[in-house]
Design an enzyme around this catalytic site. Structure first.
Site, short mmCIF file in Angstrom:
data_model
loop_
_atom_site.label_atom_id
_atom_site.label_comp_id
_atom_site.label_asym_id
_atom_site.label_seq_id
_atom_site.Cartn_x
_atom_site.Cartn_y
_atom_site.Cartn_z
N TYR A 100 -2.09 -0.28 10.41
CA TYR A 100 -2.20 -0.87 9.07
C TYR A 100 -0.94 -0.53 8.27
O TYR A 100 -0.33 -1.41 7.63
CB TYR A 100 -3.44 -0.34 8.35
CG TYR A 100 -3.46 -0.70 6.88
CD1 TYR A 100 -3.67 -2.01 6.48
CD2 TYR A 100 -3.24 0.27 5.91
CE1 TYR A 100 -3.68 -2.35 5.13
CE2 TYR A 100 -3.25 -0.05 4.56
CZ TYR A 100 -3.47 -1.36 4.18
OH TYR A 100 -3.44 -1.69 2.84
N SER A 135 0.86 -1.18 0.00
CA SER A 135 0.00 0.00 0.00
C SER A 135 0.90 1.22 0.00
O SER A 135 2.02 1.18 0.51
CB SER A 135 -0.89 0.01 1.24
OG SER A 135 -1.50 1.27 1.43
#
Length: 275
Positions: A147, A134
């Site tokens: 995250y 990501s």
């Protein structure tokens, strides 16, 4: 044509990558916690698709999926570590249980899949590992720091693998998507910590609210992302990092600029600590 091994293949970017690979004539070992979900996403189980149940948090299951894939296709050329989920909450707000669950999938799930697939790639002296990270694994933000931490771990794993596997003819790319119109921000993939500490409302609150209203409105097209991912496996010199989306490029450029400014401002301190 290549044989692909894709985790989290029943929906989102994993399904889009699986579809793109199949449309180009590749064969795909498509895994999900329940193979029925893969079959539902690809009705009729198209030629070249092998749907296999595999919970990446259970080491024996990716290994069994690899065995099934090798029995069917005889080799594995591309490994796509896509299975994962998100977590919203300030660092102090996030429970140990939620964070351990996150790392079990996003980090240990990748390690389990790598240990299951790399012996085949090493024996072949060829292949390509694609770790779906990501942009948050390069430049994270309040409310999504844990995250981001799981994806930062994936960056480190990918960087090391790149050096370890290159002499064996195996390529490694970590993909850093920005926001794409998958179900990632829905309750299917994003877990939101209920605890809220008032002191973090200013920093983490706006991110919580923005993410809640962003589901389905992300700027990225998953089909175009999947095309880019499959394209990179056909490149003569694929990158170690592949950003996807203008928002990802913007965040990476902003962080690089910030790091350079800080390095320049504090260079004298850094250099003062040597002999």
């Amino acid at each position: 044509m290549s044989v692909w091994f894709v985790t989290g293949a029943s929906r989102g970017l994993g399904a889009a990558i699986t579809r793109e690979a199949l449309e180009r004539g590749h064969r795909v070992i498509a895994t999900a916690r329940d193979a029925a979900a893969v079959r539902a996403a690809f009705p009729g189980e198209p030629d070249g698709l092998l749907a296999v149940s595999a919970d990446v948090t259970v080491p024996e299951q990716p290994a069994a999926a690899v065995e099934a894939g090798l029995a069917r296709f005889g080799r594995i050329d591309v490994v796509v570590n896509n299975a994962g989920h998100g977590l919203v909450g300030a660092v102090e707000e996030s429970s140990d249980e939620a964070v351990r669950d996150l790392f079990d999938v996003n980090v240990f799930g990748v390690l389990h899949t790598l240990r299951a697939t790399l012996p085949t790639l090493r024996a072949q002296r060829s292949g390509h590992v694609l770790n779906i990270g990501s942009v948050g694994g390069f430049a994270t933000a309040p409310a999504v720091g844990l995250y981001g931490a799981s994806k930062f771990a994936l960056e480190g794993i990918s960087e090391a693998l790149h050096g370890e596997l290159a002499p064996l003819g195996i390529r490694v790319t970590v993909v850093e998507p920005g926001g794409f119109r998958t179900d990632f921000l829905s309750g299917l993939s994003m877990r939101v910590e209920p605890a809220r500490i008032a002191d973090y409302a200013v920093a983490a609150g706006p991110v919580r609210e923005a993410l809640a209203g962003f589901d389905g409105r992300q700027p990225g097209d998953p089909a175009k992302a999947a095309k880019a991912v499959v394209d990179v496996t056909e490149a003569a010199e694929p990158p170690l990092r592949l950003q996807l989306g203008a928002d990802a490029v913007e965040r990476v450029e902003a962080k690089l600029e910030f790091v350079r400014r800080e390095l320049d401002a504090w260079r004298h301190v850094a250099l003062s600590t040597g002999f």
